[in-house]
Design a protein around this motif. Sequence first.
Motif, PDB file in Angstrom:
ATOM      1  N   CYS B  45       0.822  -1.204   0.000  1.00  0.00           N
ATOM      2  CA  CYS B  45       0.000   0.000   0.000  1.00  0.00           C
ATOM      3  C   CYS B  45       0.857   1.255   0.000  1.00  0.00           C
ATOM      4  O   CYS B  45       0.668   2.157  -0.805  1.00  0.00           O
ATOM      5  N   ILE B  46       1.817   1.300   0.891  1.00  0.00           N
ATOM      6  CA  ILE B  46       2.679   2.480   0.995  1.00  0.00           C
ATOM      7  C   ILE B  46       3.561   2.609  -0.242  1.00  0.00           C
ATOM      8  O   ILE B  46       3.770   3.702  -0.763  1.00  0.00           O
ATOM      9  N   ALA B  47       4.058   1.472  -0.711  1.00  0.00           N
ATOM     10  CA  ALA B  47       4.927   1.496  -1.890  1.00  0.00           C
ATOM     11  C   ALA B  47       4.181   2.080  -3.086  1.00  0.00           C
ATOM     12  O   ALA B  47       4.687   2.962  -3.775  1.00  0.00           O
ATOM     13  N   LYS B  48       2.962   1.592  -3.296  1.00  0.00           N
ATOM     14  CA  LYS B  48       2.189   2.046  -4.444  1.00  0.00           C
ATOM     15  C   LYS B  48       1.792   3.493  -4.327  1.00  0.00           C
ATOM     16  O   LYS B  48       1.574   4.179  -5.324  1.00  0.00           O
ATOM     17  N   CYS B  49       1.701   3.960  -3.087  1.00  0.00           N
ATOM     18  CA  CYS B  49       1.310   5.345  -2.874  1.00  0.00           C
ATOM     19  C   CYS B  49       2.430   6.281  -3.322  1.00  0.00           C
ATOM     20  O   CYS B  49       2.179   7.392  -3.764  1.00  0.00           O
ATOM     21  N   GLY B  50       3.644   5.861  -3.177  1.00  0.00           N
ATOM     22  CA  GLY B  50       4.771   6.625  -3.694  1.00  0.00           C
ATOM     23  C   GLY B  50       5.146   7.853  -2.895  1.00  0.00           C
ATOM     24  O   GLY B  50       5.940   8.679  -3.330  1.00  0.00           O
ATOM     25  N   ARG B  51       4.589   7.988  -1.709  1.00  0.00           N
ATOM     26  CA  ARG B  51       4.895   9.162  -0.880  1.00  0.00           C
ATOM     27  C   ARG B  51       4.839   8.735   0.573  1.00  0.00           C
ATOM     28  O   ARG B  51       4.527   7.583   0.879  1.00  0.00           O
ATOM     29  N   GLY B  52       5.131   9.614   1.481  1.00  0.00           N
ATOM     30  CA  GLY B  52       4.982   9.312   2.884  1.00  0.00           C
ATOM     31  C   GLY B  52       3.525   9.311   3.279  1.00  0.00           C
ATOM     32  O   GLY B  52       2.810  10.272   3.005  1.00  0.00           O
ATOM     33  N   CYS B  53       3.063   8.233   3.886  1.00  0.00           N
ATOM     34  CA  CYS B  53       1.662   8.109   4.289  1.00  0.00           C
ATOM     35  C   CYS B  53       1.554   8.130   5.803  1.00  0.00           C
ATOM     36  O   CYS B  53       2.415   7.612   6.505  1.00  0.00           O
ATOM     37  N   SER B  54       0.451   8.711   6.295  1.00  0.00           N
ATOM     38  CA  SER B  54       0.236   8.739   7.743  1.00  0.00           C
ATOM     39  C   SER B  54      -0.306   7.399   8.213  1.00  0.00           C
ATOM     40  O   SER B  54      -0.842   6.611   7.428  1.00  0.00           O
ATOM     41  N   VAL B  55      -0.175   7.167   9.511  1.00  0.00           N
ATOM     42  CA  VAL B  55      -0.620   5.902  10.089  1.00  0.00           C
ATOM     43  C   VAL B  55      -2.117   5.696   9.857  1.00  0.00           C
ATOM     44  O   VAL B  55      -2.554   4.597   9.502  1.00  0.00           O
ATOM     45  N   GLY B  56      -2.870   6.757  10.016  1.00  0.00           N
ATOM     46  CA  GLY B  56      -4.315   6.658   9.828  1.00  0.00           C
ATOM     47  C   GLY B  56      -4.685   6.279   8.409  1.00  0.00           C
ATOM     48  O   GLY B  56      -5.540   5.419   8.186  1.00  0.00           O
ATOM     49  N   GLU B  57      -4.019   6.927   7.446  1.00  0.00           N
ATOM     50  CA  GLU B  57      -4.263   6.593   6.043  1.00  0.00           C
ATOM     51  C   GLU B  57      -3.959   5.135   5.765  1.00  0.00           C
ATOM     52  O   GLU B  57      -4.744   4.412   5.151  1.00  0.00           O
ATOM     53  N   ILE B  58      -2.791   4.730   6.219  1.00  0.00           N
ATOM     54  CA  ILE B  58      -2.350   3.363   5.958  1.00  0.00           C
ATOM     55  C   ILE B  58      -3.303   2.356   6.576  1.00  0.00           C
ATOM     56  O   ILE B  58      -3.580   1.302   6.012  1.00  0.00           O
ATOM     57  N   ALA B  59      -3.827   2.713   7.751  1.00  0.00           N
ATOM     58  CA  ALA B  59      -4.737   1.800   8.445  1.00  0.00           C
ATOM     59  C   ALA B  59      -5.994   1.537   7.630  1.00  0.00           C
ATOM     60  O   ALA B  59      -6.644   0.505   7.793  1.00  0.00           O
ATOM     61  N   GLU B  60      -6.329   2.470   6.732  1.00  0.00           N
ATOM     62  CA  GLU B  60      -7.522   2.274   5.899  1.00  0.00           C
ATOM     63  C   GLU B  60      -7.327   1.164   4.875  1.00  0.00           C
ATOM     64  O   GLU B  60      -8.291   0.653   4.316  1.00  0.00           O
ATOM     65  N   CYS B  61      -6.065   0.821   4.631  1.00  0.00           N
ATOM     66  CA  CYS B  61      -5.765  -0.229   3.659  1.00  0.00           C
ATOM     67  C   CYS B  61      -6.207  -1.608   4.134  1.00  0.00           C
ATOM     68  O   CYS B  61      -6.448  -2.499   3.324  1.00  0.00           O
ATOM     69  N   CYS B  62      -6.252  -1.788   5.439  1.00  0.00           N
ATOM     70  CA  CYS B  62      -6.548  -3.135   5.931  1.00  0.00           C
ATOM     71  C   CYS B  62      -7.546  -3.058   7.070  1.00  0.00           C
ATOM     72  O   CYS B  62      -7.934  -1.988   7.508  1.00  0.00           O
ATOM     73  N   SER B  63      -7.947  -4.200   7.552  1.00  0.00           N
ATOM     74  CA  SER B  63      -9.064  -4.279   8.486  1.00  0.00           C
ATOM     75  C   SER B  63      -8.634  -4.349   9.950  1.00  0.00           C
ATOM     76  O   SER B  63      -9.473  -4.515  10.818  1.00  0.00           O
ATOM     77  N   VAL B  64      -7.351  -4.231  10.215  1.00  0.00           N
ATOM     78  CA  VAL B  64      -6.920  -4.338  11.606  1.00  0.00           C
ATOM     79  C   VAL B  64      -6.920  -2.976  12.286  1.00  0.00           C
ATOM     80  O   VAL B  64      -6.978  -1.938  11.639  1.00  0.00           O
ATOM     81  N   ASP B  65      -6.845  -3.014  13.605  1.00  0.00           N
ATOM     82  CA  ASP B  65      -6.890  -1.802  14.409  1.00  0.00           C
ATOM     83  C   ASP B  65      -5.687  -0.893  14.125  1.00  0.00           C
ATOM     84  O   ASP B  65      -4.623  -1.350  13.735  1.00  0.00           O
ATOM     85  N   VAL B  66      -5.904   0.417  14.337  1.00  0.00           N
ATOM     86  CA  VAL B  66      -4.826   1.377  14.101  1.00  0.00           C
ATOM     87  C   VAL B  66      -3.613   1.084  14.969  1.00  0.00           C
ATOM     88  O   VAL B  66      -2.471   1.247  14.535  1.00  0.00           O
ATOM     89  N   SER B  67      -3.870   0.636  16.170  1.00  0.00           N
ATOM     90  CA  SER B  67      -2.741   0.356  17.065  1.00  0.00           C
ATOM     91  C   SER B  67      -1.873  -0.762  16.498  1.00  0.00           C
ATOM     92  O   SER B  67      -0.649  -0.730  16.617  1.00  0.00           O
ATOM     93  N   VAL B  68      -2.519  -1.727  15.886  1.00  0.00           N
ATOM     94  CA  VAL B  68      -1.787  -2.836  15.280  1.00  0.00           C
ATOM     95  C   VAL B  68      -0.952  -2.324  14.106  1.00  0.00           C
ATOM     96  O   VAL B  68       0.225  -2.676  13.973  1.00  0.00           O
ATOM     97  N   VAL B  69      -1.573  -1.478  13.306  1.00  0.00           N
ATOM     98  CA  VAL B  69      -0.848  -0.898  12.167  1.00  0.00           C
ATOM     99  C   VAL B  69       0.352  -0.108  12.663  1.00  0.00           C
ATOM    100  O   VAL B  69       1.458  -0.239  12.121  1.00  0.00           O
ATOM    101  N   SER B  70       0.143   0.669  13.697  1.00  0.00           N
ATOM    102  CA  SER B  70       1.240   1.466  14.255  1.00  0.00           C
ATOM    103  C   SER B  70       2.404   0.582  14.662  1.00  0.00           C
ATOM    104  O   SER B  70       3.570   0.883  14.390  1.00  0.00           O
ATOM    105  N   ARG B  71       2.089  -0.513  15.321  1.00  0.00           N
ATOM    106  CA  ARG B  71       3.139  -1.435  15.736  1.00  0.00           C
ATOM    107  C   ARG B  71       3.857  -2.033  14.541  1.00  0.00           C
ATOM    108  O   ARG B  71       5.090  -2.115  14.506  1.00  0.00           O
ATOM    109  N   HIS B  72       3.102  -2.445  13.540  1.00  0.00           N
ATOM    110  CA  HIS B  72       3.714  -3.014  12.345  1.00  0.00           C
ATOM    111  C   HIS B  72       4.642  -2.003  11.677  1.00  0.00           C
ATOM    112  O   HIS B  72       5.749  -2.321  11.254  1.00  0.00           O
ATOM    113  N   LEU B  73       4.177  -0.767  11.606  1.00  0.00           N
ATOM    114  CA  LEU B  73       4.954   0.248  10.922  1.00  0.00           C
ATOM    115  C   LEU B  73       6.274   0.525  11.632  1.00  0.00           C
ATOM    116  O   LEU B  73       7.325   0.651  10.988  1.00  0.00           O
TER     117      LEU B  73
END
Lengths: 130, 130
Positions: B45-73
């Motif tokens: 998702c981030i790669a295809k976006c081609g720019r710096g993405c915020s955690v909230g934006e990225i979290a919209e890509c998948c169905s898991v909680d924002v906190s989980v996305v934050s940890r992954h990132l």
Amino acid sequence: MTQLCKSCPATPRQAAARKHAIDRRLDHALFKAFADPTRALLIACIAKCGRGCSVGEIAECCSVDVSVVSRHLSMLARAGVLEPRRRGRAMLYQVRYRELSRALRDLADAIDACGPVENDKKEDRCGGGC
Amino acid sequence: MTQLCKSCPATPRQAAARKHAIDRRLDHALFKAFADPTRALLIACIAKCGRGCSVGEIAECCSVDVSVVSRHLSMLARAGVLEPRRRGRAMLYQVRYRELSRALRDLADAIDACGPVENDKKEDRCGGGC
DNA sequence: GTAGTATTTGCATAATGACGCAATTATGCA
DNA sequence: TGCATAATTGCGTCATTATGCAAATACTAC
């Protein structure tokens, strides 16, 4: 892998081109193969050996039980990393050099293709692809 | 990663050359990053976006909680896959395109270097490296 | 300062995966 | 056939990790 950022509306052409490339290359089964230290050791051992190695031989590379090695090897074969072949009682596993390096290079290409180009340099604009 | 097959005595020169190349490239932290389906999705998702993405934006890509996305990132940033950057309240994560594709190509090169050459074609002979 | 938004962290739970041992299967040889 | 060797599979255990929720932190705007 096909879901996209709702907040990143994309130029359809860009999006399609980029999406195609990277989604197909991100085979997480392949990367799972490399993710475990024991498996990485096995892969390196077989790769450096340059020939088909038997399970027993390979097991000498590391300190885990032969049964564990056997499981790892069959998993690596399923992932396309190794090529299994029987010779008598022994099961030989060999690295699929070409296919493996090809897969890695393809992913590298896909990543490069997503990299920022001139129009995407503006930090606030989505490059298109999400 | 430095242990070798006892049953594969090697030509020291060959062994050294091959060992060096592949052992250093098999960074299992990098591959762990790609091994999880959710993380693979985020990276794509981030790669295809081609720019710096915020955690909230990225979290919209998948169905898991924002906190989980934050940890992954943050894990992906530690692994060298993403480059974190702060902009106001938002935390932007961008793919490190160059470094990433470079790492993949280096590993591909190392694997190719281990591949069977003329002298190693005989199946029963160890190519040297173990 | 307070209020509001974005992200991270603590903690508990559930899922996954690695491992060893023992039993089983597959193959070769006398 | 019977025996020996090589590899795989079943099963239980332990460690790691992914996840969600709630609380805490970081930052902006007023």
